[in-house]
Design an enzyme around this catalytic site. Structure first.
Site, PDB file in Angstrom:
ATOM      1  N   ASP A 340       0.855  -1.181   0.000  1.00 25.43           N
ATOM      2  CA  ASP A 340       0.000   0.000   0.000  1.00 25.43           C
ATOM      3  C   ASP A 340       0.891   1.230   0.000  1.00 25.43           C
ATOM      4  O   ASP A 340       1.905   1.271   0.702  1.00 25.43           O
ATOM      5  CB  ASP A 340      -0.896  -0.010   1.238  1.00 25.43           C
ATOM      6  CG  ASP A 340      -1.841   1.165   1.255  1.00 25.43           C
ATOM      7  OD1 ASP A 340      -2.734   1.216   0.402  1.00 25.43           O
ATOM      8  OD2 ASP A 340      -1.683   2.040   2.127  1.00 25.43           O
ATOM      9  N   ASP A 625      -2.353  -0.795   5.932  1.00 23.49           N
ATOM     10  CA  ASP A 625      -2.630  -0.240   7.250  1.00 23.49           C
ATOM     11  C   ASP A 625      -4.101   0.016   7.503  1.00 23.49           C
ATOM     12  O   ASP A 625      -4.493   0.245   8.636  1.00 23.49           O
ATOM     13  CB  ASP A 625      -1.853   1.069   7.448  1.00 23.49           C
ATOM     14  CG  ASP A 625      -2.170   2.111   6.376  1.00 23.49           C
ATOM     15  OD1 ASP A 625      -2.983   1.810   5.470  1.00 23.49           O
ATOM     16  OD2 ASP A 625      -1.613   3.214   6.439  1.00 23.49           O
ATOM     17  N   ASP A 629      -7.506  -2.924   3.693  1.00 21.85           N
ATOM     18  CA  ASP A 629      -6.453  -3.901   3.430  1.00 21.85           C
ATOM     19  C   ASP A 629      -6.672  -5.222   4.153  1.00 21.85           C
ATOM     20  O   ASP A 629      -6.014  -6.211   3.836  1.00 21.85           O
ATOM     21  CB  ASP A 629      -5.095  -3.342   3.868  1.00 21.85           C
ATOM     22  CG  ASP A 629      -4.697  -2.110   3.091  1.00 21.85           C
ATOM     23  OD1 ASP A 629      -4.961  -2.081   1.884  1.00 21.85           O
ATOM     24  OD2 ASP A 629      -4.139  -1.186   3.691  1.00 21.85           O
TER      25      ASP A 629
END
Length: 897
Positions: A340, A625, A629
């Site tokens: 990410d 985070d 996700d």
């Protein structure tokens, strides 16, 4: 009654709420926004829809979790070996095996019991209360009591309690980073949107459960509650994502099954041959059973557990927390890291990185104190700003405004000092349609107005430009072209302008105040990459691992950051979520290995990316985070969550947590995972080779006309002492050179690849051969203690072997004896114990041994050293490239060479 059943009479939902007007939404939900639902309607809808809460899937009970730890084939074989050891009169061996099995099962149980808390963390995210309008009155109710059609009022600081279609928005901004990955709070509107296929991050008239109001106020009508919300959909995905078997578990399961079958077959042959030679049934039965026990390296689960535990401990010191032990080794098998962007590869902190003042392009660190333009520009950054600096010098507020505030401070323009002489008198707040914000300040005997906003909006309101020497004609086209170039570099671009008034304008409307402005300059902001991230990405590539960026941000921003980090080439493709959505799984799987950057993706699409890579045979690590996700973290072979900025949901779903949110920590974790697998492989090389040496010794003796060379007690002793202590000490072996310059292990690669099975065969035969040679010489010489000499040679040759296999290529003399002190200590202790069985009188009756003379002992040591010398020669041939070639990754291209 289940929630599904209760919804049988539910209101039908339109295909896309965001394309409806606020009035149409209210009409569809049969509610008047001015009065809200009546108590009777709330009661009916509660019965119809159920509580506004997330449901947890039914979990396995603790007893079931514990029992499942003992169903692995290898564990079953060990349990059987423990029972047989007890029956043949070897209680110590049986007790050792039982302890190992129980220890392994307990650790596995504790790891699993503490895991899988992701949905529980999602429940915690739910807002505890909500302000609603019901029966024309404002009420504060529990968020779990909300139903579709409720009118919810929002203020800064509120957690959105359900999915809402906004019907009113007054400068409302919502932080959706945990849901969409967007790093900047979203400016909301109540206007209907046109595209029914737009992704979550683009639905600006919607507010989603679990996100945070950061600015302004508004209201909305509830369109979804509980598991029907976007947060609930993630919870459903999270519940349905099954835990995957790790590469190590797959390899060990295959290894255990094949080894057990081979051992049973060989022991059966030994038993039959012994009977054919006239040996007693009891002796041959005990010998065959002892060989069966010896053939299974029962210390393997202990070595694996110790290796993983020590690795986890080392990784904590490197700021990586392991939640599930197998994840340590899995990192060593990873072929793709899907990272990410926000907070993982970047600092999750907006920063001004580029300024355009007049025709001069500069960085915020460059000074221009003598320029009036420089002074006005930074004064505007400081004063036309709502960020707040508290008594601890921490700046809070909208990330963009915080970045502008810090840029002004860095240039020496403190807002507190400026406001003492230039106080704010009025402001025109930012508006999504105007795309501008203006503040008015007393400045001496005049009024100064500072404006910031989108370049196209601000430049339209400007009549001139401020240069170093004064007013200049405004070159709008050139400034806009420069703004577009900055945007293409991934920067968020704002224009700054000002105007002076002799007195406060009587009309403070935007049409009056934001007109005839003087353009000051442009400021480009970005969430910058972590300083160490580029090096970490390069290290991944050198290790044959493909880094992939997945983000909810704009494609241009994603491309710019990925290019800076070395993830994508200039002509590399950025695949958007909208295009990804249009691809079938089959089409995407054919394309997935060519994509390095994904932008504007939805939570379900992240799982699609991971699954597509896994279907192509890749082992995937997913870092993240946010709530968005969590499902992908669980689906991935190894989920890596951020410990500082990560949500509880992400941390609970992950296998590993980065305590410093540092992408570079993953590199250290991959290195540790590879070291651990190497050490486990070394133990298997050592244990199976030694066990095969024992089997060859007993199996071949009858064909050479020799009696059975070892008694059952000798076999069990060698198996317990020589396998156990040195084998466990191999877990402390340091990493080999070039460990991060070789490709990841292919997912289907056997444990015995790269010459390992050849090594096991020929070294096992060599051990057996030297033992049988010793037996033949001593037996035909007439030495009564020939069996003690065979026992000693076989034991000591295994010590030479364990020292030699510490590296597959490096000589022991290059490594140094002291580089693995636990192993050296284990070898010395094992040798001492072996000598006690020979020279301690009390041990003679137990081990059926006799005292050897000094000359006989020296002979045994010399014959045993043959194995050590032979393996060192083998490693020399490997270093020269003549045996067992193993690819090393090219440092530049990342390709094997």
């Amino acid at each position: 009654m289940t929630q599904t059943a209760r919804r049988s009479g539910a209101l039908t939902s339109p295909r896309a709420w965001h394309i409806l007007t606020a009035a149409a939404t209210a009409h569809h939900l049969q509610v008047d926004p001015q009065t809200g639902l009546s108590p009777t309607e709330v009661e009916q809808r509660t019965a119809r829809y159920g509580a506004n809460e997330l449901q947890e899937a039914r979990r396995r009970g603790p007893l079931r979790m514990l029992l499942d730890q003992f169903t692995d084939f290898m564990i079953v074989v060990l349990i059987a070996a423990a029972i047989i050891s007890g029956l043949v009169g070897a209680p110590p061996d049986a007790i050792t095996i039982v302890i190992i099995v129980l220890l392994n099962g307990t650790i596995g149980f504790l790891q699993e019991y503490r895991a899988d808390r992701a949905v529980a963390a999602l429940r915690i995210m739910a807002a505890p209360t909500a302000t609603v309008r019901r029966a024309a009155r404002l009420q504060v109710v529990s968020a779990t009591e909300l139903v579709p059609g409720d009118i919810v009022l929002l203020d800064a600081g509120n957690i959105i309690p359900a999915d809402l279609r906004l019907i009113e928005s007054a400068q409302l901004k919502v932080d959706e980073a945990t849901l969409t990955g967007e790093s900047v709070p979203i400016e909301k509107t109540d206007v209907a949107l046109g595209d029914p296929e737009s992704l979550l991050g683009d639905r600006r008239n919607m507010a989603y459960k679990g996100t945070l109001v950061t600015y302004g106020r508004g209201s909305g009508v509830v369109i979804a509650t509980g598991m029907d919300t976007e947060l609930g959909k993630i919870a459903t995905l999270l519940s349905s994502a099954a835990d995957r078997t790790t590469p190590l578990q797959k390899r060990l399961a295959q290894f255990g099954q094949r080894l057990a079958l081979a051992a049973i077959g060989i022991c059966t042959i030994v038993f039959v041959i012994g009977l054919a030679r006239g040996e007693s049934v009891v002796l041959m039965f005990l010998t065959a059973v002892s060989l069966a026990v010896a053939a299974i390296p029962e210390a393997l689960p202990a070595v694996v557990t110790v290796s993983l535990a020590l690795g986890a401990r080392r990784m904590v010191r490197q700021r990586a927390l392991i939640r599930r032990l197998p994840a340590v080794e899995t990192l060593g098998s990873v072929t793709y890291i899907c990272a990410d962007k926000t907070g993982t590869l970047t600092q999750n902190q907006m920063r001004a990185v580029e300024l355009l003042l007049g025709a001069q392009l500069m960085t915020p660190t460059e000074t221009g104190a003598d320029s009036e333009l420089y002074r006005l520009f930074h004064t505007a950054l400081a004063l036309c700003n709502d960020a707040i600096s508290d008594h601890r010098d921490q700046v809070r507020g909208d990330p963009t405004e915080v970045a502008l505030y810090l840029a002004a401070v860095a240039a020496g323009y403190e807002r507190a000092a400026l406001e003492a002489t230039t106080p704010r008198l009025a402001e025109i707040p930012f508006d999504a349609e105007r795309k501008c914000m203006t503040t008015l300040h007393r400045h001496g005997g005049a009024i100064a107005a500072f404006t910031k906003g989108a370049p196209e909006a601000v430049l339209t309101a400007c009549a001139s430009a401020m240069g170093p020497g004064g007013a200049l004609p405004l070159q709008t086209t050139r400034v806009l072209e420069r703004a577009e170039q900055m945007a293409a570099e991934g920067l968020r671009v704002l224009a700054i302008a000002y105007r002076t008034w002799p007195a406060m304008p009587g009309d403070l409307s935007p049409l009056v105040v934001e007109d005839e402005l003087s353009f000051l300059g442009l400021v480009g902001l970005i969430d910058p990459p972590r300083p160490e991230a580029r090096e970490a990405v390069a290290m991944c590539r050198s290790a044959g691992i493909t880094p992939v960026m997945i983000t909810g941000d704009h494609p241009a921003t994603a491309r710019a950051i990925a290019a800076q980090l070395g993830i994508i080439a200039d002509d590399g493709e950025v695949l958007t979520g909208q295009r990804l959505q249009a691809l079938s799984m089959q089409e995407f799987e054919a394309h997935v290995e060519h994509v390095r950057v994904y932008a504007r993706v939805a939570p379900e699409q992240k799982i699609k990316i991971v699954k597509a890579l896994q279907d192509r045979g890749e082992f995937v690590a997913m870092t993240g985070d946010g709530v968005n996700d969590a499902a992908a973290l669980k689906q991935a072979d190894i989920g890596v969550a951020m410990g500082v900025t990560g949500t509880d949901v992400a941390r609970a779903a992950a296998h590993m947590i980065l305590l410093d949110d540092n992408f570079a920590t993953i590199v250290a974790a991959v290195r540790e995972g590879r070291r651990i697998f190497d050490n486990i492989r070394k133990f298997i090389r050592y244990a199976v080779t030694c066990n095969s040496g024992e089997i060859w010794t007993i199996f071949l003796a009858p064909f050479l006309g020799l009696p059975i060379p070892l008694l059952p007690i000798h076999i069990l002793w060698i198996n317990l002492v020589t396998d156990g202590l040195p084998g466990v000490a191999l877990a402390a072996e340091p990493q080999e050179k070039a460990i991060m310059h070789r490709p990841p292990r292919p997912p289907a690669e056997s444990l015995f690849a790269h010459g390992m099975w050849q090594h096991i065969v020929w070294v096992g035969l060599l051990m057996g051969g030297t033992s049988l040679l010793t037996q033949a010489w001593a037996y035909h010489t007439g030495l009564a203690h020939w069996r003690t000499m065979v026992f000693t040679v076989l034991s000591l040759s295994q010590m030479g072997h364990v020292l030699a296999i510490r590296s597959e290529t490096q000589s022991l003399f290059q490594q140094g004896l002291w580089s693995n002190r636990p192993l050296l200590g284990a070898v010395l202790l094992t040798v001492a114990l072996q000598l006690l069985t020979i020279y301690l009188p009390a041990a003679h009756a137990v081990f059926k041994t006799d005292t050897l003379s000094a000359g006989e002992l020296v002979l045994c040591l010399a014959v045993s050293a043959v194995v050590f010398v032979a393996v060192e020669i083998e490693k020399t041939l490997v270093r020269c490239g003549w045996l067992y070639r193993r690819d090393v990754v090219d440092r530049e291209s990342g390709a094997p060479r």
